[in-house]
Design a protein around this motif. Structure first.
Motif, mmCIF file in Angstrom:
data_model
loop_
_atom_site.group_PDB
_atom_site.id
_atom_site.type_symbol
_atom_site.label_atom_id
_atom_site.label_comp_id
_atom_site.label_asym_id
_atom_site.label_seq_id
_atom_site.Cartn_x
_atom_site.Cartn_y
_atom_site.Cartn_z
ATOM 1 N N ARG A 58 -1.580 -0.717 -6.714
ATOM 2 C CA ARG A 58 -2.439 -1.561 -5.877
ATOM 3 C C ARG A 58 -1.609 -2.224 -4.771
ATOM 4 O O ARG A 58 -1.996 -2.221 -3.595
ATOM 5 N N ILE A 59 -0.477 -2.790 -5.149
ATOM 6 C CA ILE A 59 0.400 -3.445 -4.170
ATOM 7 C C ILE A 59 0.893 -2.428 -3.146
ATOM 8 O O ILE A 59 0.834 -2.671 -1.939
ATOM 9 N N ALA A 60 1.375 -1.298 -3.623
ATOM 10 C CA ALA A 60 1.883 -0.262 -2.714
ATOM 11 C C ALA A 60 0.782 0.256 -1.798
ATOM 12 O O ALA A 60 1.009 0.484 -0.607
ATOM 13 N N GLY A 61 -0.419 0.418 -2.321
ATOM 14 C CA GLY A 61 -1.540 0.885 -1.512
ATOM 15 C C GLY A 61 -1.885 -0.073 -0.394
ATOM 16 O O GLY A 61 -2.130 0.337 0.739
ATOM 17 N N TYR A 62 -1.889 -1.358 -0.696
ATOM 18 C CA TYR A 62 -2.164 -2.356 0.337
ATOM 19 C C TYR A 62 -1.050 -2.366 1.373
ATOM 20 O O TYR A 62 -1.300 -2.500 2.558
ATOM 21 N N THR A 63 0.178 -2.239 0.925
ATOM 22 C CA THR A 63 1.326 -2.290 1.823
ATOM 23 C C THR A 63 1.319 -1.126 2.812
ATOM 24 O O THR A 63 1.621 -1.302 3.985
ATOM 25 N N THR A 64 0.962 0.057 2.347
ATOM 26 C CA THR A 64 1.027 1.234 3.211
ATOM 27 C C THR A 64 -0.240 1.473 4.022
ATOM 28 O O THR A 64 -0.185 2.111 5.060
ATOM 29 N N SER A 65 -1.383 0.942 3.586
ATOM 30 C CA SER A 65 -2.634 1.269 4.270
ATOM 31 C C SER A 65 -3.196 0.140 5.122
ATOM 32 O O SER A 65 -4.142 0.354 5.853
ATOM 33 N N SER A 66 -2.671 -1.033 5.026
ATOM 34 C CA SER A 66 -3.186 -2.235 5.691
ATOM 35 C C SER A 66 -4.662 -2.486 5.370
ATOM 36 O O SER A 66 -5.399 -3.033 6.166
ATOM 37 N N SER A 67 -5.094 -2.075 4.173
ATOM 38 C CA SER A 67 -6.479 -2.312 3.758
ATOM 39 C C SER A 67 -6.626 -3.616 2.990
ATOM 40 O O SER A 67 -7.716 -3.952 2.549
#
Length: 100
Positions: A58-67
């Motif tokens: 979840r953290i990595a996804g937010y970091t890479t996608s700016s979502s």
């Protein structure tokens, strides 16, 4: 982003979560679900079964996608709070976010 605040109970640091915070995030979430289940729509058993890997993803996804973003609050080295915002996934919902 790192901010420091002085409170009557000591200094608090607020910063963006990193994948290395995943285990502490899950532990704090499980504690909150155990102590105050009425305030969450999430289920304790299902959240416990997810594992810290889900938080890291979840953290990595937010970091890479700016979502979205997850912010944490620390008193010394202890995680004492967290909040997050996630952007809608569908074309009709991308213009708003959910704060938790």
């Amino acid at each position: 982003m790192i901010d420091k605040f002085s409170t009557p109970k000591g200094d608090i640091t607020v910063r963006m979560a990193a994948p290395g915070d995943a285990a502490a995030l899950q532990e704090l979430r499980l504690e909150a679900l155990s102590l105050h289940p009425e305030t969450f729509s999430a289920d304790l058993e299902m959240t416990a079964a997810e594992g810290a890997e889900v938080w890291a993803e979840r953290i990595a996804g937010y970091t890479t996608s700016s979502s979205g973003a997850i912010c944490i609050a620390l008193a010394g080295d202890s995680l004492v709070g967290m909040t997050g915002i996630g952007r809608g996934h569908w074309p009709k919902t991308r213009h708003f976010g959910t704060i938790w």
